[in-house]
Design an enzyme around this catalytic site. Structure first.
Site, mmCIF file in Angstrom:
data_model
loop_
_atom_site.group_PDB
_atom_site.id
_atom_site.type_symbol
_atom_site.label_atom_id
_atom_site.label_comp_id
_atom_site.label_asym_id
_atom_site.label_seq_id
_atom_site.Cartn_x
_atom_site.Cartn_y
_atom_site.Cartn_z
ATOM 1 N N ASP A 30 0.866 -1.195 0.000
ATOM 2 C CA ASP A 30 0.000 0.000 0.000
ATOM 3 C C ASP A 30 0.901 1.242 0.000
ATOM 4 O OD1 ASP A 30 -2.793 1.045 2.096
ATOM 5 O OD2 ASP A 30 -1.566 2.192 0.706
ATOM 6 N N GLU A 80 29.585 7.693 3.911
ATOM 7 C CA GLU A 80 29.471 6.259 4.193
ATOM 8 C C GLU A 80 29.786 5.477 2.936
ATOM 9 O OE1 GLU A 80 27.380 2.333 4.278
ATOM 10 O OE2 GLU A 80 27.263 3.930 2.845
ATOM 11 N N CYS A 112 26.398 7.517 9.068
ATOM 12 C CA CYS A 112 25.784 8.835 8.825
ATOM 13 C C CYS A 112 26.307 9.918 9.766
ATOM 14 C CB CYS A 112 24.271 8.740 8.980
ATOM 15 S SG CYS A 112 23.556 7.362 8.091
ATOM 16 N N THR A 153 13.860 3.420 1.556
ATOM 17 C CA THR A 153 14.593 4.461 2.299
ATOM 18 C C THR A 153 15.958 4.723 1.674
ATOM 19 O OG1 THR A 153 15.629 2.974 3.927
ATOM 20 C CG2 THR A 153 13.417 3.757 4.434
ATOM 21 N N SER A 202 17.761 -0.903 14.361
ATOM 22 C CA SER A 202 18.325 0.410 14.028
ATOM 23 C C SER A 202 17.417 1.541 14.512
ATOM 24 C CB SER A 202 18.591 0.526 12.520
ATOM 25 O OG SER A 202 17.398 0.683 11.782
ATOM 26 N N HIS A 234 18.726 13.748 12.174
ATOM 27 C CA HIS A 234 19.102 12.857 11.076
ATOM 28 C C HIS A 234 17.825 12.190 10.561
ATOM 29 C CE1 HIS A 234 20.883 9.844 8.650
ATOM 30 N NE2 HIS A 234 20.498 8.856 9.453
ATOM 31 N N LYS A 243 9.333 10.516 14.992
ATOM 32 C CA LYS A 243 9.363 9.601 16.154
ATOM 33 C C LYS A 243 10.401 10.074 17.172
ATOM 34 C CE LYS A 243 8.637 5.216 13.675
ATOM 35 N NZ LYS A 243 7.657 4.348 14.283
ATOM 36 N N ASN A 273 17.137 9.066 1.909
ATOM 37 C CA ASN A 273 18.258 9.124 2.851
ATOM 38 C C ASN A 273 19.516 9.579 2.114
ATOM 39 O OD1 ASN A 273 19.842 8.889 5.096
ATOM 40 N ND2 ASN A 273 19.405 6.719 5.485
ATOM 41 N N SER A 305 24.748 4.850 12.514
ATOM 42 C CA SER A 305 24.637 3.480 13.013
ATOM 43 C C SER A 305 26.007 2.928 13.362
ATOM 44 C CB SER A 305 24.006 2.591 11.949
ATOM 45 O OG SER A 305 22.663 2.938 11.771
HETATM 46 N N1 CAA Z 1 -0.534 3.442 5.614
HETATM 47 C C1 CAA Z 1 0.120 4.195 6.515
HETATM 48 N N2 CAA Z 1 1.120 3.715 7.326
HETATM 49 C C2 CAA Z 1 1.462 2.430 7.183
HETATM 50 C C3 CAA Z 1 0.807 1.580 6.265
HETATM 51 C C4 CAA Z 1 -0.226 2.132 5.456
HETATM 52 N N3 CAA Z 1 -0.870 1.404 4.552
HETATM 53 N N4 CAA Z 1 1.371 0.353 6.351
HETATM 54 C C5 CAA Z 1 2.347 0.432 7.294
HETATM 55 N N5 CAA Z 1 2.374 1.679 7.809
HETATM 56 C C6 CAA Z 1 3.284 2.226 8.804
HETATM 57 C C7 CAA Z 1 3.586 1.287 9.949
HETATM 58 O O1 CAA Z 1 2.573 1.307 10.934
HETATM 59 C C8 CAA Z 1 4.910 1.848 10.442
HETATM 60 O O2 CAA Z 1 4.665 3.011 11.204
HETATM 61 P P1 CAA Z 1 5.061 3.050 12.770
HETATM 62 O O3 CAA Z 1 6.542 2.717 12.828
HETATM 63 O O4 CAA Z 1 4.770 4.443 13.162
HETATM 64 O O5 CAA Z 1 4.233 2.008 13.412
HETATM 65 C C9 CAA Z 1 5.592 2.336 9.161
HETATM 66 O O6 CAA Z 1 4.550 2.397 8.170
HETATM 67 C C10 CAA Z 1 6.666 1.393 8.653
HETATM 68 O O7 CAA Z 1 6.134 0.109 8.636
HETATM 69 P P2 CAA Z 1 7.009 -1.129 9.162
HETATM 70 O O8 CAA Z 1 7.661 -0.782 10.455
HETATM 71 O O9 CAA Z 1 6.178 -2.351 9.095
HETATM 72 O O10 CAA Z 1 8.075 -1.144 7.991
HETATM 73 P P3 CAA Z 1 9.245 -2.168 7.705
HETATM 74 O O11 CAA Z 1 9.546 -2.981 8.916
HETATM 75 O O12 CAA Z 1 8.959 -2.871 6.438
HETATM 76 O O13 CAA Z 1 10.457 -1.175 7.396
HETATM 77 C C11 CAA Z 1 12.306 -0.027 8.408
HETATM 78 C C12 CAA Z 1 10.785 -0.059 8.238
HETATM 79 C C13 CAA Z 1 12.720 -1.198 9.300
HETATM 80 C C14 CAA Z 1 12.691 1.275 9.057
HETATM 81 C C15 CAA Z 1 12.980 -0.163 7.018
HETATM 82 O O14 CAA Z 1 12.562 0.860 6.160
HETATM 83 C C16 CAA Z 1 14.482 -0.182 7.064
HETATM 84 O O15 CAA Z 1 15.116 -1.188 7.372
HETATM 85 N N6 CAA Z 1 15.127 0.990 6.733
HETATM 86 C C17 CAA Z 1 16.572 1.120 6.730
HETATM 87 C C18 CAA Z 1 17.133 1.304 8.121
HETATM 88 C C19 CAA Z 1 16.795 2.655 8.692
HETATM 89 O O16 CAA Z 1 16.516 3.613 8.001
HETATM 90 N N7 CAA Z 1 16.850 2.749 10.038
HETATM 91 C C20 CAA Z 1 16.610 4.001 10.715
HETATM 92 C C21 CAA Z 1 17.450 4.150 11.954
HETATM 93 S S1 CAA Z 1 19.176 3.866 11.578
HETATM 94 C C22 CAA Z 1 19.738 5.355 10.977
HETATM 95 O O17 CAA Z 1 19.119 6.359 11.134
HETATM 96 C C23 CAA Z 1 21.017 5.354 10.206
HETATM 97 C C24 CAA Z 1 20.728 5.360 8.759
HETATM 98 O O18 CAA Z 1 20.633 6.402 8.142
HETATM 99 C C25 CAA Z 1 20.528 4.072 8.093
#
Ligand code: CAA
Length: 384
Positions: A30, A80, A112, A153, A202, A234, A243, A273, A305
């Protein structure tokens, strides 16, 4: 007393853009998940003749046209996504920018966070020699595996900053809060072109790092939270910053809404990103969109990270006016060339160019391009 900080900054991004609604539809997800859940609309993607060097040099070129180079003695390049295990991206950028040989060039690495390490080093250099200026370039291409949860991302971008005494933009205040912890939340082995990530860990590690860094900031005599007017974080994806802000609000008792974030998410929502550049793209978005910030204190949180986090503050200087940058950046973002999902996948499959001799096609509309590899050495050229 001499003030030290960011005198000016400029942003650049890559040639292509991928629409995240299209990617979501292709992936059977979605679109609301990417657009609202992650807070991302699109992601920049580099052409084959673009990389961190071309994007970083492009941002620096814009900046140096405004500031000149007479007092620049250092070029610190934070990334990075480095292009060589030994030679710094700074040296390639140094030549493209035609900087004099008395300007030192070196690369910084800690995911980062490295941009903030370079900024802090620059502040120290200027404190020792107030006539010197330091060019800090933050530039990254964020790459995750196709079809992975990190895929939406990804992104690409660069921010160049000039650090000087009596800065025109943001005086950086001396107190910082720091949190360094060994965490395997995200990393990239030497032979990998995409990051290895434990996404959930993360997100938790980022929030923990912010709390620890804030507590250290407070313990070291930092300003009370009600004396910090705006917050920039960041932004691996913009919802992460939201958040983080709400978690900091719960931790400190400040109002539990996002009013103090202003328009700081606007650029990253479109860029994706940009790792080391992400926090500073957020700062640019905030400053470019609001003419009423003079004298206001901005809190900045940098997270890399692995992990290192840092919370610090800066005070916006009188006379800053960046309203015209807002249109220029909006135009640059709008000028990106859209990629279909299949075209994006083809480009993604071409990992970093191999060490065989190869010429890259001329695609970028930017002033610098990666021309290919000759005798295992990278060749860059100016197109202007
Ligand atoms: N409509 C609206 N929102 C929806 C939705 C829909 N149809 N379906 C899902 N969502 C929401 C979920 O509820 C969730 O929100 P909340 O966290 O507020 O509950 C959000 O969308 C994301 O959904 P998921 O958590 O299920 O998503 P995921 O597990 O598939 O992926 C992630 C999320 C783990 C962050 C992934 O994108 C990822 O691995 N990203 C790379 C790592 C990253 O960016 N980490 C951030 C911290 S580390 C850092 O900052 C260093 C860096 O730069 C990497």
């Amino acid at each position: 007393m001499t003030t030290i900080g960011i005198h000016d900054l400029a942003l650049a991004t890559a040639h292509h853009v991928v629409d995240l609604s299209e990617l979501a539809t292709d992936r059977g997800v979605d679109p609301g998940k990417y657009l609202t859940g992650l807070g991302q609309t699109s992601m920049s993607f580099p052409a084959p003749d673009e990389d961190i060097v071309t994007m970083g040099a492009t941002a620096a070129r814009t900046l140096l046209h405004r500031t000149g180079t007479d007092q620049v003695r250092w070029l610190l390049f934070a990334t990075e996504s480095g292009v060589d295990q030994s030679k710094s991206a700074a040296v390639y950028a140094h030549r493209l920018l035609d900087l004099p040989s008395h300007v030192r060039a070196v690369e910084f690495k800690q995911a980062c966070y490295a941009g903030t390490a370079a900024l802090q080093a620059a502040l120290g250099i200027v404190a020792r020699n107030p006539h010197d200026q330091v060019l800090v370039i933050t530039s990254d291409v964020a790459r995750y595996a196709l079809n992975s949860s990190g895929e939406p991302t990804q992104g690409a971008g660069a921010v160049a900053m000039l650090v000087s005494a009596n800065p025109g933009l943001l005086e950086i205040e001396p107190i910082s809060g720091v949190a360094t912890r060994d965490v395997d939340d995200f990393w990239r082995p030497n032979d990998a072109s995409t990051a290895v990530v434990d996404g959930r860990l993360s997100v938790a590690a980022y929030i923990d790092s912010l709390m620890l860094a804030w507590d250290d900031y407070a313990a070291r005599g930092g300003k009370p939270v009600d004396q910090i007017d705006r917050f920039v974080y960041h932004q691996p994806f913009t919802r992460m910053a939201v958040k983080a802000h709400l978690a900091l609000a719960r931790h400190t008792g400040m109002p539990g809404d996002t009013a103090a974030m202003g328009a700081g998410l606007e650029y990253n929502r479109l860029l994706g990103n940009s790792y080391t550049a992400s926090l500073y793209a957020g700062l640019a978005a905030l400053l470019d969109s609001d003419t009423t910030l003079a004298g206001q204190r901005i809190g900045l949180f940098s997270y890399g990270s692995g992990s290192v986090g840092e919370f610090f503050t800066g005070v916006v200087q009188p006379g800053y006016d960046r309203t015209w940058h807002h249109q220029a950046t909006a135009d640059a973002l709008a000028a990106r060339s859209p990629l279909s999902v299949s075209a994006y996948e083809k480009l993604h499959a071409v990992a970093l160019p191999s060490d065989t001799d190869a010429d890259t096609p001329h695609v970028t509309a930017g002033p610098y391009r990666f021309a290919g590899i000759e005798n295992q050495a990278r060749r860059y050229e100016s197109t202007v």
